[in-house]
Scaffold this motif. Sequence first.
Motif, PDB file in Angstrom:
ATOM      1  N   HIS A 244       0.916  -1.228  -0.147  1.00  0.00           N
ATOM      2  CA  HIS A 244      -0.018  -0.118  -0.086  1.00  0.00           C
ATOM      3  C   HIS A 244       1.019   1.372   0.084  1.00  0.00           C
ATOM      4  O   HIS A 244       2.041   1.058   0.389  1.00  0.00           O
ATOM      5  CB  HIS A 244      -0.869  -0.056   1.124  1.00  0.00           C
ATOM      6  N   HIS A 245       0.232   2.234  -0.523  1.00  0.00           N
ATOM      7  CA  HIS A 245       1.063   3.672  -0.347  1.00  0.00           C
ATOM      8  C   HIS A 245      -0.124   4.700   0.016  1.00  0.00           C
ATOM      9  O   HIS A 245      -1.142   5.105  -0.687  1.00  0.00           O
ATOM     10  CB  HIS A 245       1.641   4.129  -1.763  1.00  0.00           C
ATOM     11  N   CYS A 303       4.560   9.227  -0.815  1.00  0.00           N
ATOM     12  CA  CYS A 303       4.093   8.199  -0.048  1.00  0.00           C
ATOM     13  C   CYS A 303       4.285   8.701   1.432  1.00  0.00           C
ATOM     14  O   CYS A 303       5.306   9.056   1.735  1.00  0.00           O
ATOM     15  CB  CYS A 303       4.781   6.820  -0.454  1.00  0.00           C
ATOM     16  N   HIS A 308       9.089   4.278   3.030  1.00  0.00           N
ATOM     17  CA  HIS A 308       9.093   4.216   1.612  1.00  0.00           C
ATOM     18  C   HIS A 308       9.642   5.656   1.159  1.00  0.00           C
ATOM     19  O   HIS A 308       9.547   6.023  -0.179  1.00  0.00           O
ATOM     20  CB  HIS A 308       7.555   4.456   0.999  1.00  0.00           C
TER      21      HIS A 308
END
Length: 644
Positions: A244-245, A303, A308
């Motif tokens: 996910h981001h 993000c 990340h």
Amino acid sequence: MVHSPMLVTAIALGIHAQLVAPLPRIPLPRPAPGAPTVAINDNRTPAGTRTGNVLTLSLDIVETAWKPEGEVDPEVPAYAFAESGKTPQIPGPLVRVPDGTEVRLILRSRVSRSLVVWGLRPGSGTPTDTVQLGVGATRELRYRLRIPGTYLYWAAFAGSTSMEDRLWLDSQLNGAIVVDPAAGSPPDRILLVSEWFLPYDSIPNKPFEDVLTINGKAWPHTERLTLQQGDSTRFRVINAMPAHHPIHLHGFYYRVSARGSWNKDGPIARPMQPVVNTDVMAPGGTLTLRFLPTTPGNWLFHCHFSFHMDETVTLSGSPRDSGTAPTSDRAHAGTNREHQMRGLVVGLTVIPAPSYNAYSATEPRELRLLVQKKPNALAGGTAAYGFVLQDGDKVPARDSVALPGPVLELQRGQPVRINVVNNLAEPTGIHWHGLEIESFPDGVPNWSGMRDRIFPPIAPNDSFTAAFTPPRSGTFPYHSHLNERHQISSGMYGAIIVSDKPRDLTHDHLIVAGGGGPEVFAKIESPFALVNGRVSPSPLRLTAGEKHRLRIVSIHPDWRITFTLRNDATIARWRAVAKDGATLPPVQATMRVAQLDMGPGETADFEFTPLRPGEWVMEVRSSDSGWYIPLPIIVERPPSRRSR
Ligand SMILES: [Cu+2]
């Protein structure tokens, strides 16, 4: 490939090591001798030849040498797509055609591993629609692209069953597909997110090297986009990663017109389109959005998972092969580089319109916000980093830290000057997340601002004054924007509540879920999280039969969090009223089941009317790792009946 259970968990969770000691670096594989150098694809030029409604395209898969970061950073091997006779590209050649176009595709393998290709014919929603491509094989395909949207074609080693099976050599076999409506699409930019991940089981605490890129490059080498103030801007974001981001835009809200996946997309009806500044992209997902850059200066699109966008996801500093000692620029570059942003960050520069006037305000309200440290205050005996507001001339104790940071109660339209005093031994920068303010006070060190007036990191014992006028009432986070994984995890977060009138605190409640200490890789089961500053948070007290506002702030740097309001028997229902500080239009402000999943940087407000006295609980749970913090909610009788 076989991984240790911990590594498998780490990959599945998208969580990476919190490093205390200097990074043990991993020797990187070298590109094959004579492998062609990859060209970075900015996804602006469609591939192939289109004649009438037929696209003729010839794609080869070749082994290449790729520099995902700067010129002095490592070059790694990666398979990539190439238009036949042209330089291989990362991301792969863009397939962009009008609805109804027939594609005549020749697909050729020039690599030594068998592959499987997904997503060439999206819109069907059938993930099993694949093409097997043996070593040296050629396949000819004819199909029609029919459903407008944003998609991804991708390939992996034969035998792979999902994107999660890709690690490094096959990880960049990704390309965007855009099917435009027959009438065409407004101008846009396509941003494709990918990961090159090298596991290495024999080094504890850092069992991998990892780089995350957008259109083939990682920050600070991602393309810088220049926008004109007031020009509507559209992005199609494609997530070619099994993670996910939470995608955050600084300074502006964006309108989501489609959320899809690599093989399925469709528009959201305009009245139902979310208007947000943070939205979580699913693994393999796509996001189509637009925004109006109304304020000039430098902004970020990134993000919001700290791991990340930090040193976790850079190859800079890795030895290039097992015979070479680390020779990176980082090894020679002073400590300042250690905490710079990396990975999934795009810089936006908005050019001022001729009519632009710089911000000024009279009679601002003055606040003094100290950034401090309290030793041994968090899980594992680590220090809490955090904020405390100074009241008048009374200077708070040097080691006083409020967890979460004090609520900054601001009034809509009232100018404020927040004097941030850095009492830490390290630099910082504070971001007022989601507020539509000028760029300079936005708080990203060495980036926020305009032209020659750029916000510097706030040095130890120095201060910075953020001057702005909050234009909108709502719930927002504020947090560190430097060395985030450490500083936010350690407590540098809080809530901003902008109001039109003083809040009624008996009916207006705040729930802030954030970090409770830097995570240790080997102990990911531990919470390292706090709700309202505690592992066992104090109960909220509500009154039966009366309407309450619950403001939820999700600001843990590492985890998505699920919030569930329930009692023993059932999950409650509540009315959604705001997202990321923006009031929902009536058509979206619906009653719904009181459960939602939120990424870092998201806020959401709900109205909840408990019908009768009793005990409820807000379950606050990491969506991935399973840590769980219950927040008791006690519903009492209204005073009239209580006094009987
Ligand atoms: Cu991310």
